[in-house]
Write a protein that holds these residues in place. Structure first.
Motif, PDB file in Angstrom:
ATOM      1  N   GLU A  79       0.829  -1.204   0.000  1.00  0.00           N
ATOM      2  CA  GLU A  79       0.000   0.000   0.000  1.00  0.00           C
ATOM      3  C   GLU A  79       0.863   1.254   0.000  1.00  0.00           C
ATOM      4  OE1 GLU A  79      -3.216   2.269   2.963  1.00  0.00           O
ATOM      5  OE2 GLU A  79      -2.044   0.591   3.723  1.00  0.00           O
ATOM      6  N   ASN A 134      -0.834   0.871  -4.813  1.00  0.00           N
ATOM      7  CA  ASN A 134      -1.870   1.809  -4.393  1.00  0.00           C
ATOM      8  C   ASN A 134      -2.140   2.876  -5.443  1.00  0.00           C
ATOM      9  OD1 ASN A 134      -3.791   2.806  -2.648  1.00  0.00           O
ATOM     10  ND2 ASN A 134      -2.359   3.322  -1.013  1.00  0.00           N
ATOM     11  N   TRP A 199      -8.978   3.294  -3.178  1.00  0.00           N
ATOM     12  CA  TRP A 199      -7.786   2.646  -2.613  1.00  0.00           C
ATOM     13  C   TRP A 199      -7.862   1.125  -2.790  1.00  0.00           C
ATOM     14  CZ3 TRP A 199      -7.932   5.864   2.453  1.00  0.00           C
ATOM     15  CH2 TRP A 199      -6.824   6.727   2.518  1.00  0.00           C
ATOM     16  N   MET A 203      -5.618  -1.363  -5.304  1.00  0.00           N
ATOM     17  CA  MET A 203      -4.672  -2.356  -4.789  1.00  0.00           C
ATOM     18  C   MET A 203      -5.058  -3.757  -5.250  1.00  0.00           C
ATOM     19  SD  MET A 203      -3.563  -1.045  -0.955  1.00  0.00           S
ATOM     20  CE  MET A 203      -5.085  -0.263  -0.377  1.00  0.00           C
ATOM     21  N   ALA A 223      -1.018  -3.732   3.961  1.00  0.00           N
ATOM     22  CA  ALA A 223      -1.967  -2.613   3.927  1.00  0.00           C
ATOM     23  C   ALA A 223      -2.504  -2.374   5.336  1.00  0.00           C
ATOM     24  CB  ALA A 223      -3.124  -2.900   2.966  1.00  0.00           C
ATOM     25  N   HIS A 227      -8.398  -2.178   5.654  1.00  0.00           N
ATOM     26  CA  HIS A 227      -8.500  -2.542   4.243  1.00  0.00           C
ATOM     27  C   HIS A 227      -8.681  -4.038   4.020  1.00  0.00           C
ATOM     28  CE1 HIS A 227      -7.475   1.391   2.536  1.00  0.00           C
ATOM     29  NE2 HIS A 227      -6.491   1.481   3.420  1.00  0.00           N
TER      30      HIS A 227
END
Length: 301
Positions: A79, A134, A199, A203, A223, A227
């Motif tokens: 991330e 990211n 986001w 990813m 991350a 998330h």
């Protein structure tokens, strides 16, 4: 790096901020080597972290090492780097630029040297790929301010830094996100959720695209805990794109938490971070300062 591991073969007591224990989904305390064997066949290993937590960062590096010793067909995904920095990251891994250039040009996080350097240096030394997974922070901030319509104004090269598909429909993840919001009206909170999904979807797409080209690899992705917890966020986004992938999740929990079986996640038990706020007025002052900074952002497209 030396191939002989000095990692502990037994679960260790949690007595300092550097210590951790691993708990399996069936509520059994296991070793790092146990975990590595149990997740050997996973396509994606999602590690949720509390950013800047010493024990969690220690675990991430030790797990990367252990997985590599088990099978070197391993890729690190993070991330903490965004798609627009992928070429800079590649140049660093190839030894074409130095660390200071990486940190400045790839917009590395402020805690890079203390927390993420060990992961990147392990990847560099062992010639592992590193996915800058990211979306760029400035685009995420503009989505949070203006909503998903903002991305339709982006030039093609910057639009490619975000996932092609970003879903904001009602879900368990959206309900959880909305319940976590302590300020803002519903309209603004929906924009914040759109940013969160930008986001997660970016990813997830970055990982799936990589595995489409490198199906023999196992990807370990780092991350923030929100998330990845409970199969939501990034995990759900991965499986929407590639239902056949096997995804394993590790999330942190406080040592004082009562653990129950179920949920599917492996849990990393650590000492909880210090309380962020004691007085409500301090909390509100902090959020006001964040809001003021965001208002100064220029979303020019």
């Amino acid at each position: 790096m030396p191939q002989n591991s000095s990692l502990s073969r037994q679960p260790q007591a949690i007595t300092t901020y550097f210590d951790y224990q691993i708990v399996s989904p069936n509520n059994k305390t296991i070793t790092l080597e146990d975990l590595s064997r149990e997740i050997k066949n996973a396509d994606v290993v999602l590690i949720g972290e509390w950013h800047t937590h010493s024990a969690i960062h220690r675990f991430e590096t030790e797990l990367l090492h252990t997985l590599f010793l088990q099978d070197p067909n391993l890729t690190l995904s993070m991330e903490q780097f965004s798609r627009d920095s992928q070429e800079i990251v590649n140049q660093y891994l190839a030894g074409e630029i130095g660390e200071t250039t990486l940190i400045s040009k790839a917009n590395a996080w402020p805690n890079y040297e203390s927390d993420y350097r060990p992961l990147v240096e392990f990847a560099k030394f062992n010639k592992l790929d590193l996915i800058a997974a990211n979306a760029p922070d400035n685009l995420i901030s503009c989505i949070a301010r203006e909503g998903l319509d903002y991305i339709n104004r982006l030039p093609a090269n910057q639009r490619a830094w975000l996932a092609e598909r970003i879903s904001t429909k009602q879900s368990a993840y959206k309900r959880r996100f909305m319940s976590s919001m302590h300020h803002g009206d519903e309209r603004q909170n929906n924009k914040q959720f759109a940013a969160q999904m930008a986001w997660d979807e970016t990813m997830a797409e970055s990982i799936v695209r990589y595995l489409d080209k490198h199906s023999d690899k196992q990807v370990m992705h780092i991350a923030g805990s929100f998330h990845v917890e409970n199969g939501l966020g990034i995990a759900a986004s991965i499986l929407r794109r590639a239902p056949g992938l096997k995804v394993v999740i590790v999330t942190p929990v406080g040592v004082e938490d009562t653990l129950k079986e179920g949920g599917g996640d492996y849990r990393l038990q650590v000492i909880s971070p210090p309380q962020q706020f004691v007085k409500n007025e301090n909390r509100m002052a902090y959020f006001k300062s964040i809001s003021t900074r965001n208002n100064n952002l220029q979303c020019i497209f």
